[in-house]
Design a protein around this motif. Sequence first.
Motif, mmCIF file in Angstrom:
data_model
loop_
_atom_site.group_PDB
_atom_site.id
_atom_site.type_symbol
_atom_site.label_atom_id
_atom_site.label_comp_id
_atom_site.label_asym_id
_atom_site.label_seq_id
_atom_site.Cartn_x
_atom_site.Cartn_y
_atom_site.Cartn_z
ATOM 1 N N MET A 15 1.228 -1.411 0.088
ATOM 2 C CA MET A 15 0.099 -0.267 0.354
ATOM 3 C C MET A 15 0.907 1.137 0.121
ATOM 4 S SD MET A 15 -3.001 -1.667 2.684
ATOM 5 C CE MET A 15 -3.779 -0.502 2.703
ATOM 6 N N GLY A 24 -2.140 6.205 -5.390
ATOM 7 C CA GLY A 24 -2.972 6.312 -3.791
ATOM 8 C C GLY A 24 -4.157 7.257 -4.463
ATOM 9 N N TYR A 35 -7.934 4.541 -1.970
ATOM 10 C CA TYR A 35 -8.386 4.020 -3.250
ATOM 11 C C TYR A 35 -7.230 3.772 -3.687
ATOM 12 C CZ TYR A 35 -13.429 4.923 -2.737
ATOM 13 O OH TYR A 35 -14.513 4.854 -1.755
ATOM 14 N N ILE A 36 -6.534 2.462 -4.069
ATOM 15 C CA ILE A 36 -5.145 2.499 -5.282
ATOM 16 C C ILE A 36 -6.079 2.446 -6.770
ATOM 17 C CG2 ILE A 36 -3.871 0.694 -5.567
ATOM 18 C CD1 ILE A 36 -3.403 2.362 -2.757
ATOM 19 N N CYS A 41 -9.412 -0.430 -1.625
ATOM 20 C CA CYS A 41 -8.141 -0.974 -1.082
ATOM 21 C C CYS A 41 -9.033 -2.010 -0.229
ATOM 22 C CB CYS A 41 -7.699 -0.512 -0.535
ATOM 23 S SG CYS A 41 -5.498 -1.787 -0.135
ATOM 24 N N GLN A 44 -9.221 -1.724 4.226
ATOM 25 C CA GLN A 44 -9.195 -0.649 5.178
ATOM 26 C C GLN A 44 -8.780 -0.305 6.760
ATOM 27 O OE1 GLN A 44 -9.788 2.140 3.164
ATOM 28 N NE2 GLN A 44 -10.637 1.144 1.633
ATOM 29 N N ALA A 47 -5.414 0.600 5.889
ATOM 30 C CA ALA A 47 -5.314 1.831 5.024
ATOM 31 C C ALA A 47 -5.659 2.821 6.325
ATOM 32 C CB ALA A 47 -6.283 2.283 4.826
#
Length: 85
Positions: A15, A24, A35-36, A41, A44, A47
């Motif tokens: 990530m 990203g 979000y990628i 993603c 989360q 993230a």
Amino acid sequence: MSEPADQLSHRARAMLRAVAEGRGHLASGSEPDLYIDGVPCCDQFTAHLLTHDGLITATHGRFGELVPATLTTAGTTALGVVLAA
């Protein structure tokens, strides 16, 4: 509390690499979703940890707005990369 930066999971490192590559985005909010390549993603939770631990950040936008994610100095150090100025 999350893991120390030197013990990040492979997923967390992936990530961070995606964010370092400019792929990203974060959805603005108290728990920013990552979000990628325009896709949410799958992890989360991680993230959120990367954001709350100060490894990735983004400019503030309207609630839910996608804004580019960037690595912080701590994120760059954790990933062990040198970014071009």
